[in-house]
Design a protein around this motif. Structure first.
Motif, PDB file in Angstrom:
ATOM      1  N   ILE A 138      -4.921   6.508  -1.458  1.00  0.00           N
ATOM      2  CA  ILE A 138      -4.529   5.215  -0.893  1.00  0.00           C
ATOM      3  C   ILE A 138      -4.572   4.207  -2.041  1.00  0.00           C
ATOM      4  O   ILE A 138      -5.656   3.894  -2.554  1.00  0.00           O
ATOM      5  CB  ILE A 138      -5.479   4.772   0.235  1.00  0.00           C
ATOM      6  CG1 ILE A 138      -5.538   5.840   1.332  1.00  0.00           C
ATOM      7  CG2 ILE A 138      -5.032   3.435   0.822  1.00  0.00           C
ATOM      8  CD1 ILE A 138      -6.569   5.550   2.414  1.00  0.00           C
TER       9      ILE A 138
ATOM     10  N   VAL B 182     -10.716  11.601  -0.073  1.00  0.00           N
ATOM     11  CA  VAL B 182      -9.859  10.408  -0.097  1.00  0.00           C
ATOM     12  C   VAL B 182     -10.196   9.599  -1.346  1.00  0.00           C
ATOM     13  O   VAL B 182     -11.369   9.267  -1.578  1.00  0.00           O
ATOM     14  CB  VAL B 182     -10.066   9.521   1.151  1.00  0.00           C
ATOM     15  CG1 VAL B 182      -9.112   8.327   1.104  1.00  0.00           C
ATOM     16  CG2 VAL B 182      -9.848  10.320   2.423  1.00  0.00           C
TER      17      VAL B 182
ATOM     18  N   ARG C 185      -6.082  12.958  -0.406  1.00  0.00           N
ATOM     19  CA  ARG C 185      -5.394  11.779   0.110  1.00  0.00           C
ATOM     20  C   ARG C 185      -5.615  10.619  -0.853  1.00  0.00           C
ATOM     21  O   ARG C 185      -6.759  10.360  -1.264  1.00  0.00           O
ATOM     22  CB  ARG C 185      -5.925  11.420   1.496  1.00  0.00           C
ATOM     23  CG  ARG C 185      -5.239  10.211   2.134  1.00  0.00           C
ATOM     24  CD  ARG C 185      -5.883   9.887   3.473  1.00  0.00           C
ATOM     25  NE  ARG C 185      -5.320   8.673   4.066  1.00  0.00           N
ATOM     26  CZ  ARG C 185      -5.827   8.060   5.139  1.00  0.00           C
ATOM     27  NH1 ARG C 185      -6.895   8.565   5.739  1.00  0.00           N
ATOM     28  NH2 ARG C 185      -5.269   6.971   5.606  1.00  0.00           N
TER      29      ARG C 185
ATOM     30  N   THR D 274       0.836  -1.212   0.000  1.00  0.00           N
ATOM     31  CA  THR D 274       0.000   0.000   0.000  1.00  0.00           C
ATOM     32  C   THR D 274       0.864   1.253   0.000  1.00  0.00           C
ATOM     33  O   THR D 274       1.906   1.296   0.653  1.00  0.00           O
ATOM     34  CB  THR D 274      -0.899   0.025   1.254  1.00  0.00           C
ATOM     35  OG1 THR D 274      -1.721  -1.137   1.278  1.00  0.00           O
ATOM     36  CG2 THR D 274      -1.776   1.259   1.279  1.00  0.00           C
TER      37      THR D 274
ATOM     38  N   ASP E 144       0.080   5.262   0.895  1.00  0.00           N
ATOM     39  CA  ASP E 144      -0.922   6.170   1.458  1.00  0.00           C
ATOM     40  C   ASP E 144      -0.281   7.545   1.554  1.00  0.00           C
ATOM     41  O   ASP E 144       0.657   7.747   2.342  1.00  0.00           O
ATOM     42  CB  ASP E 144      -1.348   5.668   2.849  1.00  0.00           C
ATOM     43  CG  ASP E 144      -2.500   6.487   3.442  1.00  0.00           C
ATOM     44  OD1 ASP E 144      -2.774   7.592   2.958  1.00  0.00           O
ATOM     45  OD2 ASP E 144      -3.111   5.995   4.410  1.00  0.00           O
TER      46      ASP E 144
ATOM     47  N   ILE F  63     -11.679  -0.040   2.949  1.00  0.00           N
ATOM     48  CA  ILE F  63     -10.648   0.974   3.178  1.00  0.00           C
ATOM     49  C   ILE F  63     -11.232   2.378   3.078  1.00  0.00           C
ATOM     50  O   ILE F  63     -10.879   3.288   3.849  1.00  0.00           O
ATOM     51  CB  ILE F  63      -9.491   0.798   2.167  1.00  0.00           C
ATOM     52  CG1 ILE F  63      -8.781  -0.550   2.417  1.00  0.00           C
ATOM     53  CG2 ILE F  63      -8.485   1.929   2.280  1.00  0.00           C
ATOM     54  CD1 ILE F  63      -8.150  -0.686   3.786  1.00  0.00           C
ATOM     55  N   SER F  64     -12.170   2.577   2.155  1.00  0.00           N
ATOM     56  CA  SER F  64     -12.817   3.887   2.029  1.00  0.00           C
ATOM     57  C   SER F  64     -13.626   4.215   3.276  1.00  0.00           C
ATOM     58  O   SER F  64     -13.590   5.353   3.778  1.00  0.00           O
ATOM     59  CB  SER F  64     -13.716   3.889   0.789  1.00  0.00           C
ATOM     60  OG  SER F  64     -14.377   5.130   0.656  1.00  0.00           O
TER      61      SER F  64
ATOM     62  N   ASP G 230      -7.235   3.369   9.236  1.00  0.00           N
ATOM     63  CA  ASP G 230      -6.598   2.832   8.037  1.00  0.00           C
ATOM     64  C   ASP G 230      -6.570   1.313   8.097  1.00  0.00           C
ATOM     65  O   ASP G 230      -7.165   0.689   8.991  1.00  0.00           O
ATOM     66  CB  ASP G 230      -5.176   3.397   7.873  1.00  0.00           C
ATOM     67  CG  ASP G 230      -4.305   3.129   9.098  1.00  0.00           C
ATOM     68  OD1 ASP G 230      -4.577   2.136   9.815  1.00  0.00           O
ATOM     69  OD2 ASP G 230      -3.372   3.897   9.341  1.00  0.00           O
ATOM     70  N   GLY G 231      -5.874   0.702   7.149  1.00  0.00           N
ATOM     71  CA  GLY G 231      -5.866  -0.747   7.038  1.00  0.00           C
ATOM     72  C   GLY G 231      -5.306  -1.450   8.265  1.00  0.00           C
ATOM     73  O   GLY G 231      -5.633  -2.620   8.512  1.00  0.00           O
TER      74      GLY G 231
ATOM     75  N   ALA H 134     -11.219   5.056   6.086  1.00  0.00           N
ATOM     76  CA  ALA H 134     -10.622   6.383   5.889  1.00  0.00           C
ATOM     77  C   ALA H 134     -11.609   7.474   6.276  1.00  0.00           C
ATOM     78  O   ALA H 134     -11.223   8.503   6.849  1.00  0.00           O
ATOM     79  CB  ALA H 134     -10.191   6.545   4.435  1.00  0.00           C
TER      80      ALA H 134
ATOM     81  N   VAL I 172      -9.402   6.008  -3.049  1.00  0.00           N
ATOM     82  CA  VAL I 172      -8.881   4.661  -2.802  1.00  0.00           C
ATOM     83  C   VAL I 172      -8.859   3.897  -4.119  1.00  0.00           C
ATOM     84  O   VAL I 172      -9.863   3.843  -4.831  1.00  0.00           O
ATOM     85  CB  VAL I 172      -9.750   3.916  -1.772  1.00  0.00           C
ATOM     86  CG1 VAL I 172      -9.263   2.477  -1.610  1.00  0.00           C
ATOM     87  CG2 VAL I 172      -9.736   4.638  -0.432  1.00  0.00           C
TER      88      VAL I 172
END
Length: 479
Positions: free
Chosen positions: A68, A239, A66, A56, A58, A414-415, A423-424, A418, A241
């Motif tokens: 990711i 964000v 942002r 990943t 980020d 993940i979205s 985070d993950g 965020a 992703v």
């Protein structure tokens, strides 16, 4: 030449009467599960395979976006999720809800250089699609594309974010379509119950306006949509992703090149924390002549960042979070009051709430509510058995693994994280927490979260039949 021998099943004795037609043999689930040698053995659960964190990158671009990017190369696809905080700011939440819904409905319908058909054609060539949606918290542009088509998808996305057309004729058509859609969907009993629940939980806060009213949509003009887009569809705080068959570093570079001109001197508008869900008597709403009632109950819960969240998840599963739960066993399997019952946890900035929901016949409404309350009390007073907790644990870990196995599921998770400031890495902590939580810890959370005294709720039904039995078993606010 000798004839073909008959099979034993087809052979008949000479002179025997013709076999009478027989009804198909029906067997119960218990009979199917047994053989002449005894019950069929249930295969043992296999040990969970440890999940490896995918590669990943980020980072935050110069414009505040942002990005990711996650390599998850199962199929030659890339999933995209652009999440922009999009809460009400200048106008009442009810008005903002209608304007935001119209913006989402028309965002992907063309740009200054691409009409609606050209947007679809450019994406179709690379096996891609992009769709916009909105709720009370965020504007989302989501889609997917063949991995070789990422530059084209990013080009169409950048064009839509920097030069959206919002043509008057397109807005007029979408406004009429959205009006009709809302008139139909908001007349459904489940939507009516949801609207009453949100108003009871959050009052006039923006969190209450998941869905706009049709009459508010009628007042939205092209100028209003364009103004809202300029003020709130901004990169600072958003964000993006990307998950799929990609090189994370190269994907970030492609995003920086494509979306570098998407700029604003404003920051995205995040929702302020809604008021806490307060305990209150059940509120009843009349639906004359209805043959079913909709029941929705709610109470405060803890958020994903809370140390007790894994225990809460298992407590929710034990109560009503899956088919083997106490609530389903009681009011569906045992009493037959409903076809479907469930409980779940929802999240807003700084708040979380558990929601219990089921539809039931008018005649059994009071009894079903009483049994749901009984199961809440049982959760608060009676510790779950080790078997209940172990079953819930296996379900929680199994469904999480299944949802993260696909590129689309991983991108959506993940979205969501965020959007909550996580985070993950949270996924690793959550898996470890669910694997380690004990029945005593589940009960400790359940004593607070599922205490009947913590709940409020609504019932929508034919009050000429429902009101008196409901009022006999618990406090009810009648219209």
């Amino acid at each position: 030449m000798a004839g073909r021998p008959k099979t034993p099943a087809a052979a008949t004795e000479p002179g025997a009467p013709a076999r009478a037609a027989r009804a198909p043999r029906r067997r119960t689930a218990a009979q199917i599960g047994r053989t002449p040698l005894g019950a069929r053995p249930v295969p043992a659960l296999t040990a969970a395979v440890g999940a490896k964190n995918p590669r990943t990158v980020d980072t935050v671009l110069d414009n505040g976006l942002r990005v990711i990017a996650v390599r998850k190369a199962g199929t030659p696809l890339i999933e995209a999720r652009l999440r922009i905080p999009f809460s009400a700011t200048r106008v009442p939440a009810q008005v903002h809800s209608a304007r935001a819904e119209m913006l989402a409905a028309t965002l992907m319908l063309g740009t200054g250089t691409r009409d609606r058909q050209q947007v679809d054609a450019d994406l179709a060539v690379v096996g891609g699609h992009l769709d916009a949606s909105v709720d009370a918290q965020r504007l989302m542009v989501a889609g997917s594309v063949l991995s070789t088509g990422l530059p084209t998808l990013l080009a169409v996305l950048a064009d839509s974010l920097t030069d959206p057309a919002f043509r008057s004729d397109e807005i007029r058509v979408e406004r009429a379509r959205l009006h009709e859609h809302l008139m139909i969907s908001l007349s459904q009993p489940s939507a009516v119950a949801r609207k009453h629940l949100q108003e009871r939980r959050f009052g006039d806060h923006a969190a209450a306006w998941d869905t706009p009213l049709a009459e508010d949509v009628d007042a939205v003009t092209p100028a209003v949509v364009r103004s809202l887009f300029r003020r709130q569809a901004v990169p600072d705080g958003a964000v993006l992703v990307l998950v799929g068959d990609l090189s994370p570093a190269r994907a970030v570079s492609q995003v920086a090149e494509a979306l570098g001109d998407w700029r604003s001197d404003r920051a995205a508008v995040r929702m302020t924390p809604p008021p806490p869900v307060e305990p209150a008597p059940l509120a009843a709403f009349d639906n004359p002549g209805a043959v079913q009632s909709q029941v929705r109950l709610s109470a405060p819960a803890v958020g994903r960042e809370h140390e007790g969240y894994p225990a809460q998840q298992l407590a929710n599963l034990v109560y009503g979070g899956y088919f083997s739960s106490r609530l389903v066993e009681n009011i569906r399997e045992d009493k037959g009051f409903t076809y479907s019952a469930s409980s779940s946890v929802s999240f807003w900035p700084g708040r979380a709430a558990v929601t219990v929901g089921f539809d039931t016949t008018t005649e059994s409404t009071a009894a079903a509510v009483w049994e749901a309350q009984y199961e809440l009390g049982r959760m608060a007073l009676t510790p779950p058995s080790d078997a209940e907790v172990e079953s819930a644990r296996n379900y929680a870990l199994g469904t999480l693994a299944a949802s993260l196995a696909t590129q689309a599921g991983y991108a959506s998770m993940i979205s969501q994280l965020a959007g909550s400031g996580l985070d993950g890495a949270w996924l690793d902590d959550y898996r470890a927490g669910v694997a380690a939580v004990t029945a005593a810890e589940v009960h400790e959370l359940a004593r607070t979260i599922f205490a009947p005294s913590a709940f409020m709720g609504v019932v929508v039904g034919d009050l000429t039949t429902v009101a008196a039995p409901l009022s006999a078993v618990l406090p009810v606010e009648l219209p």
